[in-house]
Design a protein around this motif. Structure first.
Motif, short mmCIF file in Angstrom:
data_model
loop_
_atom_site.label_atom_id
_atom_site.label_comp_id
_atom_site.label_asym_id
_atom_site.label_seq_id
_atom_site.Cartn_x
_atom_site.Cartn_y
_atom_site.Cartn_z
N ARG A 292 18.96 24.68 -48.26
CA ARG A 292 18.84 25.26 -49.59
C ARG A 292 19.31 24.33 -50.68
N GLY A 293 20.11 23.32 -50.33
CA GLY A 293 20.65 22.41 -51.33
C GLY A 293 22.03 22.78 -51.81
N ASP A 294 22.61 23.86 -51.25
CA ASP A 294 23.97 24.24 -51.62
C ASP A 294 24.99 23.27 -51.05
N VAL A 295 24.64 22.65 -49.94
CA VAL A 295 25.46 21.59 -49.34
C VAL A 295 24.67 20.30 -49.41
N ARG A 296 25.30 19.26 -49.93
CA ARG A 296 24.61 17.98 -50.15
C ARG A 296 24.57 17.12 -48.90
N VAL A 297 25.64 17.18 -48.10
CA VAL A 297 25.75 16.35 -46.90
C VAL A 297 26.04 17.22 -45.69
N LEU A 298 25.26 17.04 -44.64
CA LEU A 298 25.51 17.71 -43.37
C LEU A 298 25.97 16.65 -42.38
N VAL A 299 27.20 16.79 -41.88
CA VAL A 299 27.77 15.82 -40.94
C VAL A 299 27.63 16.41 -39.55
N ALA A 300 27.00 15.69 -38.64
CA ALA A 300 26.67 16.25 -37.33
C ALA A 300 26.94 15.28 -36.19
N THR A 301 27.20 15.85 -35.02
CA THR A 301 27.24 15.07 -33.79
C THR A 301 25.85 15.07 -33.18
N ASP A 302 25.60 14.18 -32.23
CA ASP A 302 24.26 14.04 -31.67
C ASP A 302 23.78 15.32 -31.00
N ILE A 303 24.62 15.93 -30.18
CA ILE A 303 24.17 17.11 -29.44
C ILE A 303 23.87 18.26 -30.38
N ALA A 304 24.73 18.49 -31.37
CA ALA A 304 24.53 19.60 -32.30
C ALA A 304 23.28 19.39 -33.15
N ALA A 305 22.96 18.13 -33.46
CA ALA A 305 21.83 17.85 -34.34
C ALA A 305 20.50 17.85 -33.62
N ARG A 306 20.54 17.85 -32.28
CA ARG A 306 19.28 17.80 -31.54
C ARG A 306 18.44 19.04 -31.85
N GLY A 307 17.24 18.84 -32.30
CA GLY A 307 16.36 19.96 -32.59
C GLY A 307 16.39 20.43 -34.02
N LEU A 308 17.27 19.85 -34.86
CA LEU A 308 17.28 20.24 -36.26
C LEU A 308 15.94 19.91 -36.89
N ASP A 309 15.33 20.89 -37.53
CA ASP A 309 14.03 20.69 -38.16
C ASP A 309 14.19 20.88 -39.66
N ILE A 310 14.27 19.76 -40.38
CA ILE A 310 14.48 19.80 -41.82
C ILE A 310 13.32 19.05 -42.47
N GLU A 311 12.46 19.79 -43.15
CA GLU A 311 11.27 19.17 -43.74
C GLU A 311 11.64 18.20 -44.86
N GLN A 312 10.97 17.06 -44.85
CA GLN A 312 11.09 16.04 -45.90
C GLN A 312 12.54 15.65 -46.16
N LEU A 313 13.30 15.48 -45.09
CA LEU A 313 14.67 14.98 -45.21
C LEU A 313 14.62 13.51 -45.63
N PRO A 314 15.19 13.17 -46.79
CA PRO A 314 15.03 11.80 -47.30
C PRO A 314 15.98 10.76 -46.69
N HIS A 315 17.19 11.19 -46.30
CA HIS A 315 18.18 10.20 -45.88
C HIS A 315 18.92 10.62 -44.60
N VAL A 316 19.00 9.68 -43.67
CA VAL A 316 19.86 9.81 -42.49
C VAL A 316 20.83 8.64 -42.51
N VAL A 317 22.12 8.93 -42.30
CA VAL A 317 23.13 7.88 -42.29
C VAL A 317 23.85 7.88 -40.94
N ASN A 318 23.88 6.75 -40.29
CA ASN A 318 24.70 6.56 -39.10
C ASN A 318 26.08 6.10 -39.58
N PHE A 319 26.97 7.06 -39.78
CA PHE A 319 28.33 6.70 -40.18
C PHE A 319 28.98 5.90 -39.06
N GLU A 320 28.63 6.26 -37.84
CA GLU A 320 29.02 5.51 -36.64
C GLU A 320 27.78 5.36 -35.78
#
Length: 429
Positions: A292-320
Motif C-alpha cells: 500500500r505504500g504505508d511502509v517504505r522498506v520491507l526487510v526480509a530473510t530469504d525464506i520469508a521472502a520466497r513467494g512474495l508477489d509485489i507488482e512493479q517493485l522498483p528496488h531490491v537491495v542485498n544489505f548482505e
C-alpha cells in the motif's frame, strides 16, 4: 498470441481479461496446452514469469469440466508451496481466475489457528493450497482426505527441498492416489529436484522458459563497496537521496532484519521486518502495508521472502549477500517483473568478497561496481568471518564460503543432526 488460442473456456478468458492480462507469457503458452491434455510436466521458470496462471488456469478448466457430484465436494487438486505467503498468493490467484466457475478452493498453512481451516475443509473444497507441515497436521487430526486428489502441483519444488521438506513430501505422496496428474515447477534445477522428478513424474513434458540460474535482463545490477559498519548509513543515504519509495531489502538473519528495520525507523524511514519468527498476522500486515505504500522498506530473510508477489517493485537491495549463490537470483527476481524494469543493489563489504565471486561465477559475468562518494571502504579493515545464522549452519556453510554439491546437510553430520537441522529450517518458514 492471445489467451483465446490456448483452448481455455469463456469463463476463464473473462476472468483473465478482468485481471488485466491479454497475452500469455512463455511459461503459460507452453504449459497450459500440456496440462489441459492431462500430461505430467516438469517446468523450470524464474519468479515473475506467470507460472501460477500457467497451472491454475488449465487446472480450473479440467476440474470444471468434470464437476463434483451434487452435494459433495472432495479435494480433487492439491497445490503444495514452501511458504505461507506463497500459499496465500496462489490461492488468491486460483480464486480470481475461477470466479466464474463452480469450483471452490481454500488455503491452509501454519502460524494461524487451525479451527477456521477445519471448518472450511468440512464445507468441502475442490482445490486445496497448502504448506507441507500444516497439511500433515490436518492429516493427523483426520480433518482432510487426500484419496480423491486427481492433480498434484508442487510449486517451487526446489525451495521445498532446500528447506528440508523432503520427508514431509514423501509422507504426503503416500496418501495420494497412484493415478493422478503431477505438475512440478522449479526455479533452479538441482540434483535433488531431478531425483524427485524421476520418482514422481510419468513421461513428463519438460518446459524451460529461462536459462538456468540466470538473472533477468530487465534487472539492472550494481555493487556498492562499503565498510560493514557503514552499510545502514549508506542504505539510508541511497533511499533518501534517490527518493526510493518502495524497497525490498534482504538480510541473512532474522536478528539482522529486526535490527535493520529498527535502525531505518530511527533514520526517519518507515520500515518493517518479515521473517519466520514473526506471527502470520504480523507478516501479512507488514506485506500489506508495504504494498500500500504505508511502509517504505520491507526487510526480509530469504525464506520469508520466497513467494512474495509485489507488482512493479522498483528496488531490491542485498544489505548482505546470500550464503548460497542461487539465492541471489531469487532475490533480484523480485524486481523487473511482468515487463517492467527494476534495479538490484548490493552493499558489499570486505567480508563478502568470496560470496560475490561465487555469484559472479554463477552469472558468468562480473557485476558492475560503483563507489559512492563519502562511503568508500577503508582498505585497512580486515575481513572477518560471516555470521551465517541458523539457516547457514543447517546448510553446512562455513565462513569461507558456500558449500558445494547440493546436499541437504554436510557429510560430517550424523543422521540425527541432519534431521534436527532440517526441522529447524522448516520452522523458520
Amino acid at each position: 498470441m492471445s489467451f483465446t488460442t490456448l483452448g481455455l473456456s469463456a469463463e476463464l478468458l473473462r476472468a483473465v481479461a478482468e485481471q488485466g492480462y491479454h497475452e500469455p507469457t512463455p511459461i503459460q503458452r507452453q504449459a497450459i496446452p500440456v496440462i489441459l491434455a492431462g500430461k505430467d510436466i516438469m517446468a523450470g521458470a524464474q519468479t515473475g514469469t506467470g507460472k501460477t496462471a500457467g497451472f491454475a488456469l488449465p487446472l480450473l478448466q479440467r476440474l470444471s469440466e468434470r464437476a463434483s457430484a451434487k452435494g459433495t465436494r472432495r479435494i480433487r487438486a492439491l497445490i503444495l508451496t514452501p511458504t505461507r505467503e506463497l500459499a496465500a498468493q496462489v490461492e488468491e490467484s486460483v480464486t480470481a481466475y475461477g470466479k466464474h466457475l463452480p469450483v471452490t478452493s481454500t488455503v491452509i498453512f501454519g502460524g494461524v489457528k487451525i479451527q477456521p481451516q477445519i471448518k472450511r475443509l468440512r464445507a468441502g473444497v475442490d482445490i486445496l493450497v497448502a504448506t507441507p507441515g500444516r497439511l500433515l497436521d490436518h492429516v493427523q487430526q483426520g480433518t482432510l482426505d487426500l484419496s480423491t486428489v486427481e492433480t498434484l502441483v508442487m510449486d517451487e519444488a526446489d525451495r521445498m527441498l532446500d528447506m528440508g521438506f523432503i520427508r514431509d513430501i514423501r509422507k504426503i505422496l503416500a496418501l495420494l492416489p497412484q493415478q493422478r496428474q503431477n505438475l512440478l515447477f522449479f526455479a533452479t534445477l538441482s540434483d535433488d529436484v531431478k531425483t524427485l522428478a524421476e520418482s514422481l513424474l510419468k513421461s513428463p513434458a519438460l518446459i524451460e522458459v529461462a536459462r538456468r540460474n540466470m538473472a533477468k535482463e530487465s534487472v539492472e545490477q550494481v555493487i556498492h563497496p562499503v565498510d560493514r559498519k557503514r552499510k545502514r548509513e549508506l542504505l539510508s543515504f541511497l533511499i533518501g537521496s534517490q527518493n526510493w519509495k518502495q524497497v525490498l531489502v534482504f538480510t541473512r538473519t532474522k536478528h539482522g532484519a529486526n535490527k535493520l528495520s529498527e535502525q531505518l525507523a530511527q533514520d526517519g524511514i518507515r520500515a518493517a521486518a518479515i521473517h519466520g519468527n514473526k506471527s502470520q498476522g504480523a507478516r501479512t500486515k507488514a506485506l500489506s502495508d508495504f504494498k500500500r505504500g504505508d511502509v517504505r522498506v520491507l526487510v526480509a530473510t530469504d525464506i520469508a521472502a520466497r513467494g512474495l508477489d509485489i507488482e512493479q517493485l522498483p528496488h531490491v537491495v542485498n544489505f548482505e549477500l546470500p550464503n548460497v549463490s542461487e539465492d541471489y537470483i531469487h532475490r533480484i527476481g523480485r524486481t523487473g517483473r511482468a515487463g517492467s524494469e527494476g534495479k538490484a543493489v548490493s552493499l558489499v563489504c570486505v567480508d563478502e568478497q568470496h560470496l560475490l565471486k561465487d555469484i559472479e561465477r554463477l552469472l558468468k559475468s562480473p557485476i558492475p561496481k560503483q563507489l559512492i562518494a563519502g562511503y568508500e571502504p577503508d582498505a585497512s579493515i580486515p575481513a572477518e568471518p560471516i555470521d551465517m545464522g541458523r539457516r547457514g549452519q543447517n546448510r553446512g556453510l562455513q565462513s569461507k564460503g558456500p558449500a558445494r554439491g547440493g546436499s541437504f546437510a554436510p557429510r560430517a553430520m550424523g543422521r540425527t543432526q541432519r534431521l534436527v537441522s532440517r526441522k529447524n529450517v522448516r520452522k523458520s518458514a
